[in-house]
Design a protein around this motif. Structure first.
Motif, PDB file in Angstrom:
ATOM      1  N   THR A  78       0.833  -1.208   0.000  1.00  0.00           N
ATOM      2  CA  THR A  78       0.000   0.000   0.000  1.00  0.00           C
ATOM      3  C   THR A  78       0.867   1.257   0.000  1.00  0.00           C
ATOM      4  O   THR A  78       0.362   2.345  -0.244  1.00  0.00           O
ATOM      5  CB  THR A  78      -0.941   0.037   1.216  1.00  0.00           C
ATOM      6  OG1 THR A  78      -0.167  -0.047   2.409  1.00  0.00           O
ATOM      7  CG2 THR A  78      -1.944  -1.105   1.164  1.00  0.00           C
ATOM      8  N   ASP A  79       2.161   1.097   0.282  1.00  0.00           N
ATOM      9  CA  ASP A  79       3.089   2.219   0.303  1.00  0.00           C
ATOM     10  C   ASP A  79       4.382   1.766  -0.380  1.00  0.00           C
ATOM     11  O   ASP A  79       5.255   1.162   0.253  1.00  0.00           O
ATOM     12  CB  ASP A  79       3.338   2.647   1.750  1.00  0.00           C
ATOM     13  CG  ASP A  79       4.277   3.837   1.869  1.00  0.00           C
ATOM     14  OD1 ASP A  79       4.966   4.185   0.880  1.00  0.00           O
ATOM     15  OD2 ASP A  79       4.338   4.423   2.969  1.00  0.00           O
ATOM     16  N   PHE A  80       4.477   2.048  -1.659  1.00  0.00           N
ATOM     17  CA  PHE A  80       5.631   1.573  -2.423  1.00  0.00           C
ATOM     18  C   PHE A  80       6.937   2.231  -1.976  1.00  0.00           C
ATOM     19  O   PHE A  80       7.992   1.601  -2.027  1.00  0.00           O
ATOM     20  CB  PHE A  80       5.404   1.757  -3.927  1.00  0.00           C
ATOM     21  CG  PHE A  80       4.435   0.766  -4.482  1.00  0.00           C
ATOM     22  CD1 PHE A  80       4.839  -0.517  -4.813  1.00  0.00           C
ATOM     23  CD2 PHE A  80       3.104   1.097  -4.652  1.00  0.00           C
ATOM     24  CE1 PHE A  80       3.944  -1.454  -5.303  1.00  0.00           C
ATOM     25  CE2 PHE A  80       2.187   0.170  -5.151  1.00  0.00           C
ATOM     26  CZ  PHE A  80       2.614  -1.104  -5.474  1.00  0.00           C
ATOM     27  N   ALA A  81       6.886   3.461  -1.514  1.00  0.00           N
ATOM     28  CA  ALA A  81       8.101   4.108  -1.014  1.00  0.00           C
ATOM     29  C   ALA A  81       8.632   3.365   0.215  1.00  0.00           C
ATOM     30  O   ALA A  81       9.841   3.136   0.331  1.00  0.00           O
ATOM     31  CB  ALA A  81       7.823   5.571  -0.681  1.00  0.00           C
ATOM     32  N   ALA A  82       7.754   2.972   1.110  1.00  0.00           N
ATOM     33  CA  ALA A  82       8.173   2.210   2.297  1.00  0.00           C
ATOM     34  C   ALA A  82       8.749   0.861   1.889  1.00  0.00           C
ATOM     35  O   ALA A  82       9.744   0.402   2.469  1.00  0.00           O
ATOM     36  CB  ALA A  82       6.988   2.023   3.248  1.00  0.00           C
ATOM     37  N   TRP A  83       8.167   0.243   0.886  1.00  0.00           N
ATOM     38  CA  TRP A  83       8.695  -1.043   0.405  1.00  0.00           C
ATOM     39  C   TRP A  83      10.077  -0.862  -0.195  1.00  0.00           C
ATOM     40  O   TRP A  83      10.952  -1.680   0.009  1.00  0.00           O
ATOM     41  CB  TRP A  83       7.726  -1.667  -0.605  1.00  0.00           C
ATOM     42  CG  TRP A  83       6.636  -2.456   0.044  1.00  0.00           C
ATOM     43  CD1 TRP A  83       5.727  -2.000   0.946  1.00  0.00           C
ATOM     44  CD2 TRP A  83       6.360  -3.841  -0.148  1.00  0.00           C
ATOM     45  NE1 TRP A  83       4.897  -3.024   1.333  1.00  0.00           N
ATOM     46  CE2 TRP A  83       5.261  -4.158   0.662  1.00  0.00           C
ATOM     47  CE3 TRP A  83       6.923  -4.825  -0.939  1.00  0.00           C
ATOM     48  CZ2 TRP A  83       4.721  -5.434   0.721  1.00  0.00           C
ATOM     49  CZ3 TRP A  83       6.383  -6.101  -0.890  1.00  0.00           C
ATOM     50  CH2 TRP A  83       5.291  -6.406  -0.066  1.00  0.00           C
ATOM     51  N   ARG A  84      10.278   0.223  -0.945  1.00  0.00           N
ATOM     52  CA  ARG A  84      11.595   0.444  -1.555  1.00  0.00           C
ATOM     53  C   ARG A  84      12.665   0.731  -0.501  1.00  0.00           C
ATOM     54  O   ARG A  84      13.817   0.358  -0.660  1.00  0.00           O
ATOM     55  CB  ARG A  84      11.525   1.594  -2.545  1.00  0.00           C
ATOM     56  CG  ARG A  84      10.782   1.240  -3.806  1.00  0.00           C
ATOM     57  CD  ARG A  84      10.962   2.275  -4.901  1.00  0.00           C
ATOM     58  NE  ARG A  84      10.039   2.017  -5.990  1.00  0.00           N
ATOM     59  CZ  ARG A  84      10.117   0.996  -6.839  1.00  0.00           C
ATOM     60  NH1 ARG A  84      11.088   0.135  -6.737  1.00  0.00           N
ATOM     61  NH2 ARG A  84       9.220   0.844  -7.790  1.00  0.00           N
ATOM     62  N   ASP A  85      12.284   1.399   0.578  1.00  0.00           N
ATOM     63  CA  ASP A  85      13.233   1.776   1.625  1.00  0.00           C
ATOM     64  C   ASP A  85      13.473   0.682   2.657  1.00  0.00           C
ATOM     65  O   ASP A  85      14.333   0.831   3.521  1.00  0.00           O
ATOM     66  CB  ASP A  85      12.737   3.033   2.355  1.00  0.00           C
ATOM     67  CG  ASP A  85      12.782   4.273   1.482  1.00  0.00           C
ATOM     68  OD1 ASP A  85      13.519   4.271   0.475  1.00  0.00           O
ATOM     69  OD2 ASP A  85      12.067   5.239   1.800  1.00  0.00           O
ATOM     70  N   ALA A  86      12.738  -0.401   2.576  1.00  0.00           N
ATOM     71  CA  ALA A  86      12.841  -1.472   3.568  1.00  0.00           C
ATOM     72  C   ALA A  86      14.196  -2.181   3.483  1.00  0.00           C
ATOM     73  O   ALA A  86      14.832  -2.199   2.425  1.00  0.00           O
ATOM     74  CB  ALA A  86      11.713  -2.470   3.362  1.00  0.00           C
ATOM     75  N   PRO A  87      14.632  -2.779   4.575  1.00  0.00           N
ATOM     76  CA  PRO A  87      15.912  -3.500   4.595  1.00  0.00           C
ATOM     77  C   PRO A  87      15.784  -4.915   4.024  1.00  0.00           C
ATOM     78  O   PRO A  87      15.765  -5.902   4.749  1.00  0.00           O
ATOM     79  CB  PRO A  87      16.263  -3.538   6.082  1.00  0.00           C
ATOM     80  CG  PRO A  87      14.937  -3.558   6.780  1.00  0.00           C
ATOM     81  CD  PRO A  87      14.024  -2.717   5.908  1.00  0.00           C
ATOM     82  N   TRP A  88      15.686  -5.016   2.728  1.00  0.00           N
ATOM     83  CA  TRP A  88      15.529  -6.302   2.055  1.00  0.00           C
ATOM     84  C   TRP A  88      16.782  -7.144   2.226  1.00  0.00           C
ATOM     85  O   TRP A  88      17.875  -6.603   2.400  1.00  0.00           O
ATOM     86  CB  TRP A  88      15.230  -6.079   0.568  1.00  0.00           C
ATOM     87  CG  TRP A  88      13.888  -5.469   0.366  1.00  0.00           C
ATOM     88  CD1 TRP A  88      13.612  -4.139   0.209  1.00  0.00           C
ATOM     89  CD2 TRP A  88      12.632  -6.140   0.361  1.00  0.00           C
ATOM     90  NE1 TRP A  88      12.255  -3.953   0.100  1.00  0.00           N
ATOM     91  CE2 TRP A  88      11.626  -5.171   0.186  1.00  0.00           C
ATOM     92  CE3 TRP A  88      12.256  -7.473   0.484  1.00  0.00           C
ATOM     93  CZ2 TRP A  88      10.279  -5.480   0.125  1.00  0.00           C
ATOM     94  CZ3 TRP A  88      10.900  -7.789   0.429  1.00  0.00           C
ATOM     95  CH2 TRP A  88       9.934  -6.806   0.252  1.00  0.00           C
ATOM     96  N   PRO A  89      16.656  -8.451   2.137  1.00  0.00           N
ATOM     97  CA  PRO A  89      17.833  -9.314   2.248  1.00  0.00           C
ATOM     98  C   PRO A  89      18.876  -8.955   1.190  1.00  0.00           C
ATOM     99  O   PRO A  89      18.533  -8.630   0.057  1.00  0.00           O
ATOM    100  CB  PRO A  89      17.273 -10.721   1.987  1.00  0.00           C
ATOM    101  CG  PRO A  89      15.818 -10.630   2.301  1.00  0.00           C
ATOM    102  CD  PRO A  89      15.422  -9.231   1.962  1.00  0.00           C
ATOM    103  N   GLU A  90      20.130  -9.015   1.592  1.00  0.00           N
ATOM    104  CA  GLU A  90      21.210  -8.737   0.636  1.00  0.00           C
ATOM    105  C   GLU A  90      21.312  -9.833  -0.416  1.00  0.00           C
ATOM    106  O   GLU A  90      21.689  -9.560  -1.558  1.00  0.00           O
ATOM    107  CB  GLU A  90      22.531  -8.589   1.382  1.00  0.00           C
ATOM    108  CG  GLU A  90      22.606  -7.303   2.161  1.00  0.00           C
ATOM    109  CD  GLU A  90      23.964  -7.100   2.803  1.00  0.00           C
ATOM    110  OE1 GLU A  90      24.964  -7.642   2.288  1.00  0.00           O
ATOM    111  OE2 GLU A  90      24.009  -6.392   3.810  1.00  0.00           O
ATOM    112  N   GLU A  91      20.968 -11.038  -0.032  1.00  0.00           N
ATOM    113  CA  GLU A  91      21.020 -12.151  -0.972  1.00  0.00           C
ATOM    114  C   GLU A  91      19.944 -11.947  -2.034  1.00  0.00           C
ATOM    115  O   GLU A  91      18.774 -11.738  -1.717  1.00  0.00           O
ATOM    116  CB  GLU A  91      20.786 -13.469  -0.224  1.00  0.00           C
ATOM    117  CG  GLU A  91      21.131 -14.675  -1.028  1.00  0.00           C
ATOM    118  CD  GLU A  91      21.153 -15.940  -0.177  1.00  0.00           C
ATOM    119  OE1 GLU A  91      21.524 -16.971  -0.738  1.00  0.00           O
ATOM    120  OE2 GLU A  91      20.799 -15.890   1.007  1.00  0.00           O
TER     121      GLU A  91
END
Length: 96
Positions: free
Chosen positions: A59-72
């Motif tokens: 619902t918030d693509f900016a928050a998804w882009r800024d999230a700490p996604w796995p490095e792998e």
């Protein structure tokens, strides 16, 4: 137990996005846990089956882009967000 992250339409799990690889990859489990902590909307199509996961959509693509996604497989997560942002008919379905 394995996890597949599917990007599909609500109408059918077989209607998956042609540019998304739903095979199992490193980082998938961590990404799935992270998704649950991000702003999402859900649709439950389980029709009463308690072990069936709902469908998820940001619902918030900016928050998804800024999230700490796995490095792998880090490019995989940005690709996922791009697909979902470009076409609102696609949702995430986690298949365990």
């Amino acid at each position: 137990m394995g996890l597949n992250i599917l990007v599909t339409k609500l109408s059918s799990l077989r209607d998956s996005h042609p540019d998304w690889d739903d095979m199992k990859y490193g980082g998938d489990r961590q990404a799935a846990l992270l998704m649950h902590s991000l702003p999402i909307e859900t649709v439950d199509l389980s029709t009463g089956y308690p072990d069936v996961e709902p469908y998820y959509r940001p619902t918030d693509f900016a928050a998804w882009r800024d999230a700490p996604w796995p490095e792998e497989n880090s490019d995989r997560w940005q690709h996922l967000i791009n697909i979902l942002e470009a076409d609102p008919s696609y949702w995430i379905y986690l298949s365990y």
